[in-house]
Design an enzyme around this catalytic site. Structure first.
Site, PDB file in Angstrom:
ATOM      1  N   ASP A 209       0.859  -1.190   0.000  1.00 52.68           N
ATOM      2  CA  ASP A 209       0.000   0.000   0.000  1.00 52.68           C
ATOM      3  C   ASP A 209       0.893   1.237   0.000  1.00 52.68           C
ATOM      4  O   ASP A 209       2.098   1.155   0.249  1.00 52.68           O
ATOM      5  CB  ASP A 209      -0.886  -0.001   1.254  1.00 52.68           C
ATOM      6  N   SER A 210       0.278   2.378  -0.252  1.00 56.57           N
ATOM      7  CA  SER A 210       1.007   3.647  -0.206  1.00 56.57           C
ATOM      8  C   SER A 210       1.495   3.948   1.215  1.00 56.57           C
ATOM      9  O   SER A 210       2.385   4.755   1.401  1.00 56.57           O
ATOM     10  CB  SER A 210       0.094   4.769  -0.681  1.00 56.57           C
TER      11      SER A 210
ATOM     12  N   GLY B 241      -2.916   9.231  -3.437  1.00 58.11           N
ATOM     13  CA  GLY B 241      -4.247   9.589  -3.928  1.00 58.11           C
ATOM     14  C   GLY B 241      -4.343  10.894  -4.703  1.00 58.11           C
ATOM     15  O   GLY B 241      -5.340  11.150  -5.363  1.00 58.11           O
TER      16      GLY B 241
ATOM     17  N   CYS C  78      -3.874  -1.006  -2.049  1.00 60.65           N
ATOM     18  CA  CYS C  78      -4.193   0.403  -2.286  1.00 60.65           C
ATOM     19  C   CYS C  78      -5.201   0.545  -3.439  1.00 60.65           C
ATOM     20  O   CYS C  78      -4.966   0.057  -4.552  1.00 60.65           O
ATOM     21  CB  CYS C  78      -2.902   1.136  -2.630  1.00 60.65           C
TER      22      CYS C  78
ATOM     23  N   THR D 287      -5.957   3.280  -4.981  1.00 64.41           N
ATOM     24  CA  THR D 287      -5.413   4.185  -5.986  1.00 64.41           C
ATOM     25  C   THR D 287      -4.511   3.420  -6.957  1.00 64.41           C
ATOM     26  O   THR D 287      -4.629   3.562  -8.181  1.00 64.41           O
ATOM     27  CB  THR D 287      -4.640   5.323  -5.283  1.00 64.41           C
TER      28      THR D 287
ATOM     29  N   GLU E  25      -5.345   9.359   9.494  1.00 75.02           N
ATOM     30  CA  GLU E  25      -3.917   9.255   9.834  1.00 75.02           C
ATOM     31  C   GLU E  25      -3.571  10.091  11.065  1.00 75.02           C
ATOM     32  O   GLU E  25      -2.631   9.788  11.779  1.00 75.02           O
ATOM     33  CB  GLU E  25      -3.056   9.669   8.642  1.00 75.02           C
TER      34      GLU E  25
ATOM     35  N   CYS F 287     -11.334   3.054  -0.529  1.00 72.90           N
ATOM     36  CA  CYS F 287     -10.058   3.577  -0.039  1.00 72.90           C
ATOM     37  C   CYS F 287      -9.690   2.771   1.202  1.00 72.90           C
ATOM     38  O   CYS F 287     -10.563   2.439   2.021  1.00 72.90           O
ATOM     39  CB  CYS F 287     -10.197   5.059   0.305  1.00 72.90           C
TER      40      CYS F 287
ATOM     41  N   HIS G 244      -8.421   3.508   3.934  1.00 73.20           N
ATOM     42  CA  HIS G 244      -8.645   4.105   5.251  1.00 73.20           C
ATOM     43  C   HIS G 244     -10.113   4.083   5.687  1.00 73.20           C
ATOM     44  O   HIS G 244     -10.408   4.246   6.863  1.00 73.20           O
ATOM     45  CB  HIS G 244      -8.177   5.565   5.258  1.00 73.20           C
TER      46      HIS G 244
HETATM   47  N1  DGL Z   1      -4.131   3.779   0.108  1.00 79.42           N
HETATM   48  C1  DGL Z   1      -4.811   4.830  -0.585  1.00 79.42           C
HETATM   49  C2  DGL Z   1      -6.051   4.247  -1.296  1.00 79.42           C
HETATM   50  O1  DGL Z   1      -6.605   3.251  -0.909  1.00 79.42           O
HETATM   51  C3  DGL Z   1      -5.185   5.961   0.343  1.00 79.42           C
HETATM   52  C4  DGL Z   1      -3.995   6.764   0.822  1.00 79.42           C
HETATM   53  C5  DGL Z   1      -3.264   7.490  -0.287  1.00 79.42           C
HETATM   54  O2  DGL Z   1      -3.794   8.455  -0.855  1.00 79.42           O
HETATM   55  O3  DGL Z   1      -2.155   7.068  -0.596  1.00 79.42           O
HETATM   56  O4  DGL Z   1      -6.480   4.809  -2.265  1.00 79.42           O
END
Ligand code: DGL
Length: 303
Positions: free
Chosen positions: A13-14, A46, A76, A78, A187, A219, A221
């Site tokens: 993930d990011s 994102g 992720c 994105t 976050e 997403c 989060h």
């Molecule tokens: N992990 C990203 C997503 O699910 C969210 C956080 C980001 O913008 O990197 O899109």
């Protein structure tokens, strides 16, 4: 020496958010060895361009391949929206994203709900297999980062399912809403706060007004905000968690390809990040619902 099936599943993930997906996989596949990579130095993705997201994801995929993973889960949304197809083309390993599983679940629920609604209206005794009776417009809402929503990956996937030869060709309205403030609020640890409630209300008001059958949490989060989102949503609206759905999908894949790890093998979890491991440990525990006690390694050589 690892046997083939005891090779770990790589999840990336990011940053921290993908731990919500990691949690689902860990729960469903208790005997699997797991490696998580969070690109904490370069989060958020994102609001970045497709080119940048693709470059980052290729670097991480190469890193995971070096760790001898047996499959990769792109946690992720994105990355799944913008880079999954390229990753699948370039790398010779099963790679799963979260969009298709989330879209499939939303579509399935829509058919089920639509059928039962029509059954009530027409007072049918049995569920008719012929989908022609489905009528009216059904709404699915997708919420995600600006990049995910801008890509239209979820709506394309749902429309593909609907138009495919076994699709019901329902008149679907898809509402997509970017909610860029939600990632930083989570976050910051502000999940249960007035400010987060206000922001969710601000984003979801127009979505809720269209009375969707389901809201897809597009997403990593957002599962952390599920309870608050449910408070705002209509009682009949279902919340779909793409992370949960991808966990089911990879379990089915491992079973049908005889790739499950043996139940007697020792299970390990390893975490890698590209920035401060202590912060990851502290905040990550909220996402995963338990303390992260493992040593966390920092990877910087590809940055
Ligand atoms: N992990 C990203 C997503 O699910 C969210 C956080 C980001 O913008 O990197 O899109």
């Amino acid at each position: 020496m690892l046997t083939d099936n005891s090779r770990p599943i790589g999840i990336f993930d990011s940053g921290l958010g993908g731990l919500t997906v990691f949690k689902e996989i860990r729960q469903l596949l208790r005997y699997e060895n797991l490696i998580y990579f969070g690109d904490t130095a370069r989060v958020p993705y994102g609001n970045k361009s497709k080119e940048t997201i693709l470059r980052y994801s290729k670097e991480i995929t190469k890193f995971l391949l070096k760790q001898n993973v047996k499959l990769i889960v792109v946690a992720c949304n994105t990355v799944s929206s913008l880079a999954l197809d390229e990753l699948k083309k370039e790398f010779d390993i099963p790679i799963f994203g979260v969009i298709e599983p989330g879209a499939r679940c939303a579509y399935k629920k829509l058919i089920e709900r639509s059928r039962s609604k029509n059954n009530i209206i027409t007072n049918k005794k049995t569920i008719c297999e012929d989908t022609a009776y489905l009528s009216g417009i059904e709404t699915i809402a997708i919420i995600g980062t600006s990049a995910t929503i801008g890509s239209k990956a979820y709506s394309d996937a749902i429309n593909r399912l609907n138009n495919y030869k076994n699709g019901a060709n329902i008149n679907i309205k898809i509402i997509e809403k970017a909610c860029p403030l939600l990632v930083p609020l989570v976050e910051e640890g502000l999940v249960d706060s007035d400010i987060t409630r206000d922001v969710i209300k601000y984003y979801l008001q127009p979505v809720i007004e269209s009375n969707p059958l389901s809201i897809v949490l597009g997403c990593t989060h957002y599962p952390m905000l599920k309870e608050i989102i449910l408070d705002f949503a209509d009682d009949n609206t279902e919340i779909i968690d793409s992370g949960k759905e991808v966990a089911i999908e990879i379990k089915n894949f491992l079973i049908s390809n005889k790739m499950l790890n043996s139940k007697t093998a020792k299970t390990y979890e390893k975490y890698y990040v590209s920035d401060d491991p202590e912060k990851f440990k502290l905040l990550g525990s909220n996402f995963i619902g338990s303390n992260i006690t493992e040593h966390i390694e920092v990877v910087i050589d590809f940055l």
